[in-house]
Design a protein around this motif. Structure first.
Motif, mmCIF file in Angstrom:
data_model
loop_
_atom_site.group_PDB
_atom_site.id
_atom_site.type_symbol
_atom_site.label_atom_id
_atom_site.label_comp_id
_atom_site.label_asym_id
_atom_site.label_seq_id
_atom_site.Cartn_x
_atom_site.Cartn_y
_atom_site.Cartn_z
ATOM 1 N N SER B 16 62.795 -5.064 21.648
ATOM 2 C CA SER B 16 63.954 -5.868 22.691
ATOM 3 C C SER B 16 64.152 -5.581 23.797
ATOM 4 O O SER B 16 64.846 -6.172 24.774
ATOM 5 N N ILE B 17 63.381 -4.382 24.334
ATOM 6 C CA ILE B 17 63.481 -4.104 25.479
ATOM 7 C C ILE B 17 62.449 -4.733 26.540
ATOM 8 O O ILE B 17 61.482 -4.556 26.305
ATOM 9 N N THR B 18 63.040 -5.359 27.563
ATOM 10 C CA THR B 18 62.067 -5.828 28.510
ATOM 11 C C THR B 18 61.801 -4.934 29.706
ATOM 12 O O THR B 18 62.760 -4.570 30.353
ATOM 13 N N ALA B 19 60.642 -4.037 29.583
ATOM 14 C CA ALA B 19 60.442 -2.946 30.715
ATOM 15 C C ALA B 19 59.962 -3.528 31.793
ATOM 16 O O ALA B 19 60.372 -2.963 32.965
ATOM 17 N N VAL B 20 59.219 -4.589 31.734
ATOM 18 C CA VAL B 20 58.885 -5.190 33.029
ATOM 19 C C VAL B 20 59.099 -6.842 32.965
ATOM 20 O O VAL B 20 58.883 -7.384 31.936
ATOM 21 N N GLY B 37 62.052 2.875 42.635
ATOM 22 C CA GLY B 37 62.857 2.443 41.592
ATOM 23 C C GLY B 37 63.321 3.670 40.791
ATOM 24 O O GLY B 37 62.811 4.626 40.580
ATOM 25 N N PRO B 38 64.352 3.553 40.377
ATOM 26 C CA PRO B 38 65.175 4.892 39.412
ATOM 27 C C PRO B 38 64.425 4.908 38.186
ATOM 28 O O PRO B 38 63.500 4.020 37.874
ATOM 29 N N ASN B 39 64.629 5.875 37.488
ATOM 30 C CA ASN B 39 64.119 6.315 36.162
ATOM 31 C C ASN B 39 64.361 4.953 35.247
ATOM 32 O O ASN B 39 65.533 4.461 35.186
ATOM 33 N N GLY B 40 63.110 4.670 34.489
ATOM 34 C CA GLY B 40 63.409 3.618 33.547
ATOM 35 C C GLY B 40 63.294 2.069 33.961
ATOM 36 O O GLY B 40 63.587 1.165 33.366
ATOM 37 N N ALA B 41 62.820 2.009 35.389
ATOM 38 C CA ALA B 41 62.846 0.739 36.008
ATOM 39 C C ALA B 41 61.565 -0.104 35.808
ATOM 40 O O ALA B 41 61.664 -1.350 35.811
ATOM 41 N N GLY B 42 60.722 0.583 35.165
ATOM 42 C CA GLY B 42 59.425 0.018 34.700
ATOM 43 C C GLY B 42 58.064 0.307 35.514
ATOM 44 O O GLY B 42 57.216 -0.460 35.605
ATOM 45 N N LYS B 43 58.306 1.444 36.237
ATOM 46 C CA LYS B 43 57.080 1.762 37.277
ATOM 47 C C LYS B 43 55.848 2.123 36.301
ATOM 48 O O LYS B 43 54.783 1.613 36.495
ATOM 49 N N THR B 44 56.258 2.863 35.515
ATOM 50 C CA THR B 44 54.903 3.492 34.703
ATOM 51 C C THR B 44 54.365 2.207 33.705
ATOM 52 O O THR B 44 53.110 2.565 33.775
ATOM 53 N N THR B 45 55.431 1.436 33.261
ATOM 54 C CA THR B 45 54.883 0.568 32.433
ATOM 55 C C THR B 45 53.882 -0.496 33.272
ATOM 56 O O THR B 45 52.779 -0.825 32.756
ATOM 57 N N THR B 46 54.256 -0.809 34.405
ATOM 58 C CA THR B 46 53.524 -1.388 35.260
ATOM 59 C C THR B 46 51.991 -0.735 35.472
ATOM 60 O O THR B 46 50.924 -1.422 35.583
ATOM 61 N N PHE B 83 48.513 10.341 36.590
ATOM 62 C CA PHE B 83 49.227 10.074 35.683
ATOM 63 C C PHE B 83 50.959 10.600 35.909
ATOM 64 O O PHE B 83 50.864 11.947 36.361
ATOM 65 N N GLN B 84 51.780 10.270 35.327
ATOM 66 C CA GLN B 84 53.487 11.092 35.822
ATOM 67 C C GLN B 84 53.068 12.432 35.009
ATOM 68 O O GLN B 84 53.628 13.405 35.597
ATOM 69 N N ASP B 85 52.786 12.593 33.831
ATOM 70 C CA ASP B 85 52.616 13.651 33.163
ATOM 71 C C ASP B 85 51.170 14.318 33.416
ATOM 72 O O ASP B 85 50.095 13.512 33.208
#
Ligand SMILES: Nc1ncnc2c1ncn2[C@@H]1O[C@H](COP(=O)(O)OP(=O)(O)O)[C@@H](O)[C@H]1O
Ligand SMILES: [Mg+2]
Lengths: 255, 329
Positions: B16-20, B37-46, B83-85
């Motif tokens: 149900s979450i639209t990440a991007v 963008g802030p955390n959870g904005a969808g940057k990593t998903t993109t 990567f972020q991590d």
């Protein structure tokens, strides 16, 4: 193709380096089979009647080798789950290499590590009063390597289905432990009732341990092995192929 | 010139979450493009979609003309990622990490050593190449990851929050390497950050919030959205000074809390004129320029808080501790 060979090389070489450098891991994975062999095997020897032709501790020796391989191979493969989340597997997954080569590389790493651990357990044979020739040891290692590859592939298959670590205890309690008990490691498969007997027959570990019994007790035929050796080998090879192919397919599709 | 990254109407849903949520943008070759963008904005998903790790729910993404879904192996050859991590192998040495990478990307055998050594020199880690990575500081690990990501000479380099968790000095230090990359290594950079200052050096920025791009442009263009610069002036006689500024410089000026407040488009060019005109009457002067934070505040009505930890990070933290337990037996 070239980069696929390179990928297999990288995965195996990395595992080798890590295995050599992290000696603590070797000791902690060998602890379990040693405890079983001496505490369970040693304790039960006093209870189980000697008419099976050998002390119980000797009877479970092939099963303990199988146990070493089972835990070591599956743990080695399950590391994919966290490697995927935290580290190296991510680096592999964005590299221009096929998922198939990643599966093969990972299965071969598991084979290398598990076979080596199996060798250490095998070399304890004089301690429990067995006699093995060098030719027998070589055959045992061949079977161990095949069984390791098979179980490492199964581990990869589990890892690509279970994406997170929460399911780890499920894997442990509902896959690994039952596989061990339903393998003929602790008692001959022949003695099991119907349903359980069926479960042992679809368990690849059963065939691995059965083949090990052939190599370790070549002349004692009474209560040891359950199937022809050719069936054992065929079962291990065929299930390996099936696991590798399904794992690679699921891996490829899953995004 | 055709853009090296093209993204059209990209959407990614997780249940149900639209990440991007239907984002579109283009990145030109040789530039630094920033996703702010802030955390959870969808940057990593993109980034995960662009680097072929995730398939989008709908929309298109292409790198150097290759579709990220259909031609993933072409795309993979042409990109590098930090990567972020951290994804380094901590048991291996710096050199081994880069060597394995060069195998994976089929770097020709006779070039491997040179490329690895050059990359290590570039990030200043050559002297420590034979040490296991677990002995490196956070900043060194990041630099090593940057070095690793350029070994195979990618056309596009993705950097996901490259300076996250680093101390200010390592951040500046890493930042110097990153800003030199496009020229020295002929690479286009796509980076994400939630630090405003870092976004300043990008050629172009897209501000993303809740999966949507809410503004795009160069840092200057974006700042114009919240108005121009403001000059604060203290003089011996504010009333007289305001009169002079209005009549001879034709600027709008007001008094606020004992300071004169002047809105202009180019503050730096205006200050000399003010001082020339008012001469000795000036006591002090300061210039306030809008920040990207002001832009974000204006567009979303909230400030960006870099220190907030997303739910995902907490989950990873708990898995990490779980794993530690497991590793010990
Ligand atoms: N694998 C996933 N499953 C479910 N939700 C996810 C997954 N990955 C990211 N999300 C959610 O998508 C949103 C965007 O996450 P992300 O792209 O990581 O943001 P950012 O990198 O900008 O901090 C968040 O709400 C996050 O919880
Ligand atoms: Mg992120």
């Amino acid at each position: 193709m070239k980069s696929d060979m390179n990928a297999i090389y990288v995965i195996v070489a990395r595992e080798f380096i890590k295995f050599v450098r992290e000696r603590g891991r070797l000791i902690s994975t060998l602890a379990r089979p040693l405890l079983w062999l001496f505490l369970v095997g040693g304790g039960m020897s006093k209870m189980v009647s000697p008419d099976m032709g050998m002390p119980y501790m000797q009877f479970i020796f092939p099963g303990i080798i199988g146990m070493t391989i089972l835990f070591s191979s599956i743990f080695s493969s399950i590391s994919i789950i966290w490697d995927k989340e935290f580290g190296f597997m991510k680096e592999m997954l964005v590299a221009p290499v096929s998922r198939f080569s990643i599966v093969i590389g990972k299965a071969l790493s598991g084979t290398m590590v598990s076979t080596f651990q199996a060798l250490i357990i095998v070399l304890l044979f004089p301690v429990i009063g067995l006699r093995l020739g060098i030719d027998q040891i070589i055959l045992i290692l061949c079977i161990s390597a095949m069984l390791s590859f098979c179980l490492a592939s199964l581990g990869i298959l589990i890892a690509v289905f279970y994406e997170n670590l929460e399911s780890f205890s499920v894997i442990m309690n509902f896959i690994i432990m039952p596989m061990f008990f339903l393998s003929g490691a602790m008692y001959p498969v022949k003695l099991l009732p119907h349903v359980l007997g069926f479960l042992t027959k679809i368990n690849p570990l059963t065939y691995g341990i059965d083949a090990l019994k052939y190599m370790i007790f070549p002349e004692k035929k009474l209560l040891t092995h359950d199937f022809p050796l050719s069936l054992d080998v065929a079962a291990i090879v065929i299930s390996s192929i099936v696991f590798v192919i399904i794992a690679a397919m699921v891996f490829e599709r899953k995004k | 010139m055709t853009p090296i990254i093209t993204v059209e109407n990209l959407t990614k849903k997780f249940g149900s979450i639209t990440a991007v949520d239907g984002i579109s943008f283009e990145v030109r070759e040789g530039t630094i493009f920033g996703f702010l963008g802030p955390n959870g904005a969808g940057k990593t998903t993109t980034i995960n979609i662009l680097c072929t790790l995730l398939s989008p729910t709908s929309g298109n993404a292409a790198i150097d003309g290759h579709d990220c879904m259909k031609e993933s192996s072409e795309v993979r050859k042409n990109i590098g990622i930090v990567f972020q991590d951290n994804t380094l192998d901590k048991e291996l040495t710096a050199y081994e990490n880069l060597l394995f990478h060069s195998y994976l990307y089929n770097v020709p055998k006779n070039e491997r050593k040179k490329r690895i050594n050059d990359a290590l020199n570039f990030v200043g880690l050559y002297e420590r190449k034979d040490e296991p990575v677990k002995r490196f500081s956070g900043g060194m690990k990041r630099r090593l990851e940057v070095a690793r990501s350029i070994i195979h000479q990618p056309k596009v380099l993705f950097l996901d929050e490259p300076t996250l968790g680093l101390d200010p000095q390592s951040r500046t230090n890493l930042w110097e390497f990153i800003s030199e990359l496009p020229k020295k290594h002929d690479v286009t950079i796509f980076m994400t950050t939630h630090y405003m200052e870092e976004a300043e050096i990008c050629d172009k920025i897209a501000i993303i919030d809740k999966g949507k791009i809410i503004a795009q442009g160069s840092p200057e263009e974006l700042k114009k959205m919240v108005g121009g610069d403001v000059i604060y002036l203290k003089t011996r006689n504010n009333v007289a000074a305001i009169d002079v500024i209005k009549t001879s410089l034709n600027l709008d000026a007001e008094e606020k809390n004992g300071e004169i407040f002047i809105s202009v488009s180019k503050g730096d060019a205006c200050i000399p004129k003010l001082i020339n005109t008012l001469a000795d009457a000036v006591v002090s002067v300061r210039l306030q320029r809008p920040t990207l934070n002001d832009v974000f505040l204006k567009l979303t009505g909230k400030a960006m808080r870099p220190e907030a930890v997303s739910g995902g990070d907490e989950l990873k933290e708990s898995i990490r501790s779980y794993r530690k337990k497991f590793d010990r037996g």
